[in-house]
Design a protein around this motif. Structure first.
Motif, PDB file in Angstrom:
ATOM      1  N   ASP A 291       0.845  -1.191   0.000  1.00  0.00           N
ATOM      2  CA  ASP A 291       0.000   0.000   0.000  1.00  0.00           C
ATOM      3  C   ASP A 291       0.884   1.246   0.000  1.00  0.00           C
ATOM      4  O   ASP A 291       1.067   1.899   1.026  1.00  0.00           O
ATOM      5  N   ILE A 292       1.456   1.541  -1.171  1.00  0.00           N
ATOM      6  CA  ILE A 292       2.267   2.748  -1.315  1.00  0.00           C
ATOM      7  C   ILE A 292       1.664   3.630  -2.407  1.00  0.00           C
ATOM      8  O   ILE A 292       0.890   3.151  -3.244  1.00  0.00           O
ATOM      9  N   THR A 293       2.010   4.901  -2.387  1.00  0.00           N
ATOM     10  CA  THR A 293       1.560   5.836  -3.421  1.00  0.00           C
ATOM     11  C   THR A 293       2.780   6.468  -4.077  1.00  0.00           C
ATOM     12  O   THR A 293       3.707   6.900  -3.389  1.00  0.00           O
ATOM     13  N   VAL A 294       2.773   6.503  -5.402  1.00  0.00           N
ATOM     14  CA  VAL A 294       3.833   7.160  -6.163  1.00  0.00           C
ATOM     15  C   VAL A 294       3.241   8.385  -6.855  1.00  0.00           C
ATOM     16  O   VAL A 294       2.246   8.280  -7.580  1.00  0.00           O
ATOM     17  N   ILE A 295       3.825   9.549  -6.609  1.00  0.00           N
ATOM     18  CA  ILE A 295       3.402  10.796  -7.237  1.00  0.00           C
ATOM     19  C   ILE A 295       4.447  11.188  -8.269  1.00  0.00           C
ATOM     20  O   ILE A 295       5.621  11.353  -7.939  1.00  0.00           O
ATOM     21  N   VAL A 296       4.021  11.312  -9.532  1.00  0.00           N
ATOM     22  CA  VAL A 296       4.951  11.547 -10.633  1.00  0.00           C
ATOM     23  C   VAL A 296       4.850  12.983 -11.129  1.00  0.00           C
ATOM     24  O   VAL A 296       3.781  13.429 -11.562  1.00  0.00           O
ATOM     25  N   PHE A 297       5.963  13.723 -11.066  1.00  0.00           N
ATOM     26  CA  PHE A 297       6.072  15.023 -11.720  1.00  0.00           C
ATOM     27  C   PHE A 297       6.374  14.737 -13.194  1.00  0.00           C
ATOM     28  O   PHE A 297       7.518  14.425 -13.552  1.00  0.00           O
ATOM     29  N   ASN A 298       5.381  14.825 -14.039  1.00  0.00           N
ATOM     30  CA  ASN A 298       5.513  14.420 -15.440  1.00  0.00           C
ATOM     31  C   ASN A 298       5.649  15.664 -16.327  1.00  0.00           C
ATOM     32  O   ASN A 298       4.660  16.256 -16.735  1.00  0.00           O
ATOM     33  N   ASN A 299       6.906  16.050 -16.602  1.00  0.00           N
ATOM     34  CA  ASN A 299       7.118  17.224 -17.453  1.00  0.00           C
ATOM     35  C   ASN A 299       7.841  16.874 -18.753  1.00  0.00           C
ATOM     36  O   ASN A 299       8.244  17.770 -19.501  1.00  0.00           O
ATOM     37  N   GLY A 300       8.029  15.570 -19.010  1.00  0.00           N
ATOM     38  CA  GLY A 300       8.625  15.148 -20.269  1.00  0.00           C
ATOM     39  C   GLY A 300      10.065  15.579 -20.459  1.00  0.00           C
ATOM     40  O   GLY A 300      10.543  15.682 -21.584  1.00  0.00           O
ATOM     41  N   SER A 301      10.763  15.814 -19.337  1.00  0.00           N
ATOM     42  CA  SER A 301      12.116  16.359 -19.458  1.00  0.00           C
ATOM     43  C   SER A 301      12.970  15.981 -18.263  1.00  0.00           C
ATOM     44  O   SER A 301      12.455  15.798 -17.147  1.00  0.00           O
ATOM     45  N   LEU A 302      14.266  15.850 -18.489  1.00  0.00           N
ATOM     46  CA  LEU A 302      15.228  15.821 -17.390  1.00  0.00           C
ATOM     47  C   LEU A 302      15.472  17.290 -17.025  1.00  0.00           C
ATOM     48  O   LEU A 302      16.433  17.922 -17.464  1.00  0.00           O
ATOM     49  N   GLN A 303      14.534  17.844 -16.247  1.00  0.00           N
ATOM     50  CA  GLN A 303      14.420  19.289 -16.101  1.00  0.00           C
ATOM     51  C   GLN A 303      15.627  19.919 -15.407  1.00  0.00           C
ATOM     52  O   GLN A 303      16.065  21.021 -15.783  1.00  0.00           O
ATOM     53  N   MET A 304      16.160  19.245 -14.400  1.00  0.00           N
ATOM     54  CA  MET A 304      17.307  19.822 -13.707  1.00  0.00           C
ATOM     55  C   MET A 304      18.488  19.978 -14.656  1.00  0.00           C
ATOM     56  O   MET A 304      19.173  21.022 -14.661  1.00  0.00           O
ATOM     57  N   GLU A 305      18.718  18.972 -15.478  1.00  0.00           N
ATOM     58  CA  GLU A 305      19.823  19.067 -16.435  1.00  0.00           C
ATOM     59  C   GLU A 305      19.530  20.115 -17.509  1.00  0.00           C
ATOM     60  O   GLU A 305      20.426  20.844 -17.942  1.00  0.00           O
ATOM     61  N   SER A 306      18.274  20.185 -17.922  1.00  0.00           N
ATOM     62  CA  SER A 306      17.876  21.196 -18.890  1.00  0.00           C
ATOM     63  C   SER A 306      18.129  22.596 -18.341  1.00  0.00           C
ATOM     64  O   SER A 306      18.670  23.471 -19.037  1.00  0.00           O
ATOM     65  N   ASP A 307      17.764  22.811 -17.081  1.00  0.00           N
ATOM     66  CA  ASP A 307      17.980  24.113 -16.449  1.00  0.00           C
ATOM     67  C   ASP A 307      19.466  24.471 -16.407  1.00  0.00           C
ATOM     68  O   ASP A 307      19.861  25.611 -16.699  1.00  0.00           O
ATOM     69  N   LYS A 308      20.298  23.492 -16.051  1.00  0.00           N
ATOM     70  CA  LYS A 308      21.730  23.760 -15.929  1.00  0.00           C
ATOM     71  C   LYS A 308      22.357  24.067 -17.289  1.00  0.00           C
ATOM     72  O   LYS A 308      23.258  24.911 -17.395  1.00  0.00           O
ATOM     73  N   ILE A 309      21.886  23.372 -18.312  1.00  0.00           N
ATOM     74  CA  ILE A 309      22.389  23.633 -19.664  1.00  0.00           C
ATOM     75  C   ILE A 309      21.997  25.042 -20.100  1.00  0.00           C
ATOM     76  O   ILE A 309      22.807  25.792 -20.661  1.00  0.00           O
ATOM     77  N   GLN A 310      20.735  25.403 -19.820  1.00  0.00           N
ATOM     78  CA  GLN A 310      20.283  26.754 -20.164  1.00  0.00           C
ATOM     79  C   GLN A 310      21.082  27.811 -19.406  1.00  0.00           C
ATOM     80  O   GLN A 310      21.482  28.840 -19.978  1.00  0.00           O
TER      81      GLN A 310
END
Length: 535
Positions: free
Chosen positions: A451-470
């Motif tokens: 009985d566990i719950t998984v909450i998914v941040f679904n943004n279609g991106s490796l966002q942290m790496e995207s931010d660092k590249i930007q």
């Protein structure tokens, strides 16, 4: 009565309180698996990938402080363990890895899948040995276990395939009972600490996960000393949001205004933390550190005075040594102003109404929906920094891949946490990229009806790496994800799955998922929001 080496291993691990062994079935450990199948004291938890087995052992060890065990076959099975063992090594979790090895007469040859496992595990295992005789098994297990527990370290034993089924006359025996008394401190030593603390005009306390038994004492010391409190991410659940002088987290994702105060501190007390967030710390502060393993804890931190002991033991003694100290009211007023400023901004950030949902809004929905004593397992990536920034804790236990910072930690950690604490609410907070690395182990939760719950941040991106590249002004490649329909995937694995279609339904959807008696997943379409402190 003679027993096989495998049977003695299980008898010995039972003495250590081991309840389960995480792993993947493989040829060179079939003797161990046979012994596991014939008894009911220790459960074999079959997972889909050995890295997940090691992550689960690491998470269990972090949660309990007790020895946790994972296993694999030789060759690729053993190498797959390494990522999870890296997490245990970096976060000082007592984990024992037991791997199969080539038969005794094939060690060192060109036998298929053979590799020198002692060299392979050397970067992570404080102790690694290969069993050369069936009669040495108890001695090696005792040595490995004592090192794991006493040094909070990873240890490793490789067992040749043919030795698991060899009979031996040696018998399992418990570890010596250790009667731990209080650490003793010379009065002069504490006087040095007290003298230094009393010089402080701008004191701060940095608290981490190792201070979990001393939260009230730290709050009292902060009041007496006139100090602000900041936390590492591992210490985020230790203090109530309303705690006086609490400025929340520091470092990437922490209170963005806290560094302005922290950098001006003149004396800093580190309590239950060995992390020193470069770029956020004072340059001229005098530093006092409390840690049980002070030899390794001070590495890279310019500590002036180190106290070897537990936080819960030492902090009350510091109360006595600085009694009568007059706090600097100007400093405390400044801390309270920063605390209030961030509280207002944080509240506002969590009110975003955009769709796809802003990460701050999702964090606020999680905050409003989880139990006050929930176990939260956080994956590595964008979810980590947004949770650190916006989550206003009550009394939740937060587990994550601290120094190793591996993606894919959240789901395995949740599975292990629920097995160890079946009565507790367990919620994994993951990014889409992190979940995809361990997606097959949704089936592990199904297999054991967790009985566990998984909450998914679904943004279609490796966002942290995207931010660092930007932020670096570079050209992106490889950051965009090709995502499946997580709802359909979860349902195909036997989970109850939800998707948030409207911002105003966020809390109700999360709460419905948590209320479901079984594994549940919440897919949340998430905005590709640039994290404001990215460098």
């Amino acid at each position: 009565m003679r027993k096989t080496v495998a049977e003695v291993i299980l008898d010995q691990l039972s003495y250590y309180g081991v309840k389960r062994i995480y792993g993947v079935t493989g040829d060179t450990i079939i003797g161990l698996l046979d012994a596991l199948a014939k008894q009911d004291q220790i459960e074999f938890i079959a997972v889909k990938h050995e890295s997940v087995a090691a992550f689960m052992a690491s998470a269990e060890a972090k949660l309990t402080g007790n020895l946790a065990v994972c296993t694999s076959t030789m060759g690729p099975g053993a190498t797959n363990l390494l990522n999870g063992l890296g997490d245990a090594y970096a976060d000082r979790a007592p984990v024992l890895a037991i791997t199969g090895q080539a038969p005794v007469n094939k060690i060192g040859t060109n036998f298929q899948q053979y590799v020198d496992q002692q060299e392979l595990f050397k970067p992570f295992a404080t102790y690694s040995a290969n069993l050369a005789s069936e009669d040495a098994i108890v001695e090696l297990l005792q040595k490995a276990t004592q090192i794991s527990l006493q040094q909070r370290a990873v240890t490793h034993l490789s067992i040749p395939k043919d030795l698991f089924e060899k009979e031996t006359e040696v018998e399992a025996r418990p570890l010596p009972q250790v009667i731990e008394g209080a650490e003793t401190f010379q009065r002069d030593d504490l006087e040095k600490v007290a003298s230094l603390m009393k010089t402080a005009k701008k004191p701060m306390i940095l608290a981490g996960a190792g201070a979990w038994k001393a939260t009230e004492a730290i709050e009292g010391l902060a009041k007496l000393w006139g100090a602000g409190i900041i936390t590492s991410f591992g210490g985020k659940g230790l203090f109530e949001e309303t705690t006086p002088y609490l400025l929340q987290g520091i470092g990437e994702g922490g209170n963005p205004h806290a560094p302005k105060v922290f950098k001006d501190a003149d004396v800093v007390l580190l309590a239950g933390v060995s992390w020193w967030p470069e770029g956020y710390v004072p340059e001229k502060a005098r530093i006092i550190q409390i840690d049980t393993h002070i030899e390794s804890a001070t590495s890279g931190i310019p500590v002036e005075l180190a106290i070897k002991g537990t936080t819960e033991q030492v902090v009350p003694l510091l109360h006595e040594t600085i009694a009568g100290h007059e706090p600097n009211t100007d400093w405390l007023n400044r801390i309270e102003q920063i605390k209030t400023k961030w509280a207002i901004e944080n509240e506002q950030e969590g009110k975003a109404t955009d769709y796809p949902l802003h990460p701050s809004r999702i964090v606020r929905g999680i905050e409003k929906s989880v139990a006050k004593n929930a176990i939260l397992t956080i994956d590595t990536g964008d979810v980590t920094v947004w949770m650190n920034r916006n989550f206003r804790q009550s009394n939740q236990n937060i587990f994550f891949s601290g120094y190793w910072r591996s993606m894919g930690f959240g789901l395995p950690a949740a599975i292990a946490a629920k097995m160890e604490k079946p009565e507790e609410q367990v919620v994994a907070i993951v990014g889409d990229g992190g979940l995809e690395m361990v997606l097959a182990d949704l089936l592990t939760a199904t297999r054991y009806n967790l009985d566990i719950t998984v909450i998914v941040f679904n943004n279609g991106s490796l966002q942290m790496e995207s931010d660092k590249i930007q932020a670096a002004g570079l050209k992106e490649i490889g950051t965009k994800l090709t995502n499946p329909d997580f709802v359909k995937i979860a349902e195909a694995c036997g989970w109850k799955a939800f998707r948030v279609h409207d911002e105003d339904k966020l809390e109700s959807v999360i709460q419905s998922a948590i209320a479901y008696a079984g594994p549940s997943l919440v897919d949340i379409p998430t905005a590709q929001a640039f994290f404001p402190e990215t460098e």
